[in-house]
Design a protein around this motif. Structure first.
Motif, PDB file in Angstrom:
ATOM      1  N   LEU A  16       0.836  -1.191   0.000  1.00  0.00           N
ATOM      2  CA  LEU A  16       0.000   0.000   0.000  1.00  0.00           C
ATOM      3  C   LEU A  16       0.873   1.243   0.000  1.00  0.00           C
ATOM      4  CD1 LEU A  16      -2.745   1.578   0.585  1.00  0.00           C
ATOM      5  CD2 LEU A  16      -2.123   1.341   3.002  1.00  0.00           C
ATOM      6  N   ALA A  17       0.541   2.204  -0.831  1.00  0.00           N
ATOM      7  CA  ALA A  17       1.177   3.524  -0.788  1.00  0.00           C
ATOM      8  C   ALA A  17       0.091   4.581  -0.773  1.00  0.00           C
ATOM      9  CB  ALA A  17       2.092   3.742  -1.982  1.00  0.00           C
ATOM     10  N   VAL A  18       0.218   5.531   0.142  1.00  0.00           N
ATOM     11  CA  VAL A  18      -0.597   6.738   0.118  1.00  0.00           C
ATOM     12  C   VAL A  18       0.318   7.867  -0.355  1.00  0.00           C
ATOM     13  CG1 VAL A  18      -1.886   8.434   1.463  1.00  0.00           C
ATOM     14  CG2 VAL A  18      -2.193   5.989   1.898  1.00  0.00           C
ATOM     15  N   ILE A  19      -0.040   8.467  -1.479  1.00  0.00           N
ATOM     16  CA  ILE A  19       0.754   9.553  -2.066  1.00  0.00           C
ATOM     17  C   ILE A  19      -0.030  10.843  -1.873  1.00  0.00           C
ATOM     18  CG2 ILE A  19       1.893  10.393  -4.142  1.00  0.00           C
ATOM     19  CD1 ILE A  19       1.696   7.418  -5.165  1.00  0.00           C
ATOM     20  N   ARG A  20       0.533  11.739  -1.098  1.00  0.00           N
ATOM     21  CA  ARG A  20      -0.155  12.970  -0.725  1.00  0.00           C
ATOM     22  C   ARG A  20       0.353  14.148  -1.536  1.00  0.00           C
ATOM     23  NH1 ARG A  20       1.231  17.194   3.320  1.00  0.00           N
ATOM     24  NH2 ARG A  20      -0.722  18.260   3.873  1.00  0.00           N
ATOM     25  N   GLY A  21      -0.577  15.013  -1.953  1.00  0.00           N
ATOM     26  CA  GLY A  21      -0.178  16.300  -2.493  1.00  0.00           C
ATOM     27  C   GLY A  21       0.362  17.154  -1.362  1.00  0.00           C
TER      28      GLY A  21
ATOM     29  N   THR B 141       5.010  11.848  -0.948  1.00  0.00           N
ATOM     30  CA  THR B 141       4.420  13.132  -1.318  1.00  0.00           C
ATOM     31  C   THR B 141       4.890  13.567  -2.699  1.00  0.00           C
ATOM     32  OG1 THR B 141       6.206  14.409  -0.296  1.00  0.00           O
ATOM     33  CG2 THR B 141       4.285  13.912   1.084  1.00  0.00           C
ATOM     34  N   LEU B 142       4.056  14.375  -3.332  1.00  0.00           N
ATOM     35  CA  LEU B 142       4.400  15.048  -4.579  1.00  0.00           C
ATOM     36  C   LEU B 142       3.990  16.511  -4.453  1.00  0.00           C
ATOM     37  CD1 LEU B 142       3.407  12.729  -7.592  1.00  0.00           C
ATOM     38  CD2 LEU B 142       5.667  13.621  -7.064  1.00  0.00           C
ATOM     39  N   PRO B 143       4.640  17.404  -5.182  1.00  0.00           N
ATOM     40  CA  PRO B 143       4.201  18.800  -5.173  1.00  0.00           C
ATOM     41  C   PRO B 143       2.754  18.907  -5.664  1.00  0.00           C
ATOM     42  CG  PRO B 143       6.367  18.605  -6.174  1.00  0.00           C
ATOM     43  CD  PRO B 143       5.857  17.209  -6.006  1.00  0.00           C
ATOM     44  N   GLY B 144       2.057  19.889  -5.109  1.00  0.00           N
ATOM     45  CA  GLY B 144       0.686  20.120  -5.540  1.00  0.00           C
ATOM     46  C   GLY B 144      -0.299  19.938  -4.411  1.00  0.00           C
ATOM     47  N   GLY B 145      -1.567  20.097  -4.746  1.00  0.00           N
ATOM     48  CA  GLY B 145      -2.631  19.947  -3.773  1.00  0.00           C
ATOM     49  C   GLY B 145      -3.387  18.648  -3.975  1.00  0.00           C
ATOM     50  N   HIS B 146      -4.659  18.652  -3.570  1.00  0.00           N
ATOM     51  CA  HIS B 146      -5.469  17.441  -3.656  1.00  0.00           C
ATOM     52  C   HIS B 146      -5.591  16.937  -5.091  1.00  0.00           C
ATOM     53  CE1 HIS B 146      -8.495  14.498  -2.659  1.00  0.00           C
ATOM     54  NE2 HIS B 146      -9.416  15.108  -3.396  1.00  0.00           N
TER      55      HIS B 146
END
Length: 268
Positions: free
Chosen positions: A204-209, A233-238
């Motif tokens: 499982l991976a949760v990738i958040r903005g 995480t990645l740059p950006g929002g939802h």
């Protein structure tokens, strides 16, 4: 030989909106998807999204092999619940800005449903009364381009939303994703889950903005409870998958390659 991804979209955004992301995942991955979740009369929206998970599982069962489940917002939650119920259908699951809810989160949602303030803690309130009809594509694009939700979209993704998120009606255009269904989905957001993160049998991976107000830092500890959980995480929002589709694809390719390598090591 390419592997299969089954993609599930965010509420209100038909899968074709993500065409640039899908193209960036090819040819390594073949992307399958439903055009729109929640619009099959056999699976009407119900509380806690049980029918929507059933709908997803039905389509996963038709595949010849397990898939990488990738979902944005609503779609990530559907994959997470489906993987808890039917892990044999998955190689792994990547949630794109989809939160794993804590006990406190679930209590707040349950209370919000019971006491009638669910529209204030979900986007349902902002969806009610939203404009649905447009004269033509140019008018629609100008309208959406001026909305904060769309302001950081990759231009190709905004074009795709305008092209695929609208349908012809009479002399003009109307939203393809039924607004009443979109509101029902928000109002029935799950306050229960078919299992806990520590029971998940697949990676499982949760990738958040990075600037998301949906997935928050306190959700990270739930991801860490999964036996094979990662919080990235990645740059950006939802809406980062539609703001940075190529960066999202690059991260997913690296993630799945890493998971595949670990699986092969353990199988050797």
């Amino acid at each position: 030989m390419s592997q299969s991804i089954f993609f599930a979209h965010a509420n209100g955004f038909p899968s074709a909106t993500y065409g640039k992301l899908f193209a960036a995942l090819a040819p390594d991955y073949q992307v399958q998807h439903l055009e729109q979740h929640g619009h099959d009369p056999r699976f009407p929206v119900d509380d806690n999204w049980n029918n929507l998970v059933d709908e997803l599982i039905l389509h996963l069962e038709r595949g010849a092999e397990p898939v990488w489940g990738v979902g944005h917002s609503l779609g990530g939650v559907l994959h997470y619940h489906a993987a808890l119920r039917r892990p044999e259908l998955y190689r792994g699951v990547a949630l794109l800005d989809s939160p794993l809810l804590t006990g406190v989160d679930r209590m707040v949602i349950r209370a919000a449903k019971r006491f009638g303030f669910i529209d204030r803690i979900t986007p349902a309130g902002r969806t009610i009364g939203r404009r649905e009809a447009f004269a033509d594509l140019a008018e629609a694009r100008d309208y959406f381009a001026g909305k904060s939700l769309f302001s950081r979209f990759d231009p190709d993704c905004l074009d795709a939303y305008v092209q695929h998120g609208l349908r012809s009606e009479g002399q003009g255009l109307r939203l393809r994703f039924d607004p009443a269904t979109e509101i029902d989905i928000y109002r029935s957001v799950p306050h229960i889950s078919p299992g806990r993160p520590q029971q998940l049998q697949v990676p499982l991976a949760v990738i958040r903005g990075r600037h998301s107000r949906v997935v928050l830092p306190h959700h990270a500890r739930l991801v860490s409870r999964a036996p094979k959980g990662e919080y990235l995480t990645l740059p950006g929002g939802h809406m980062f998958p539609l703001e940075r589709p190529q960066d999202t694809a690059q991260l997913l390719k690296a993630l799945f390659g890493r998971w595949q390598g670990r699986h092969q090591e353990h199988s050797a």
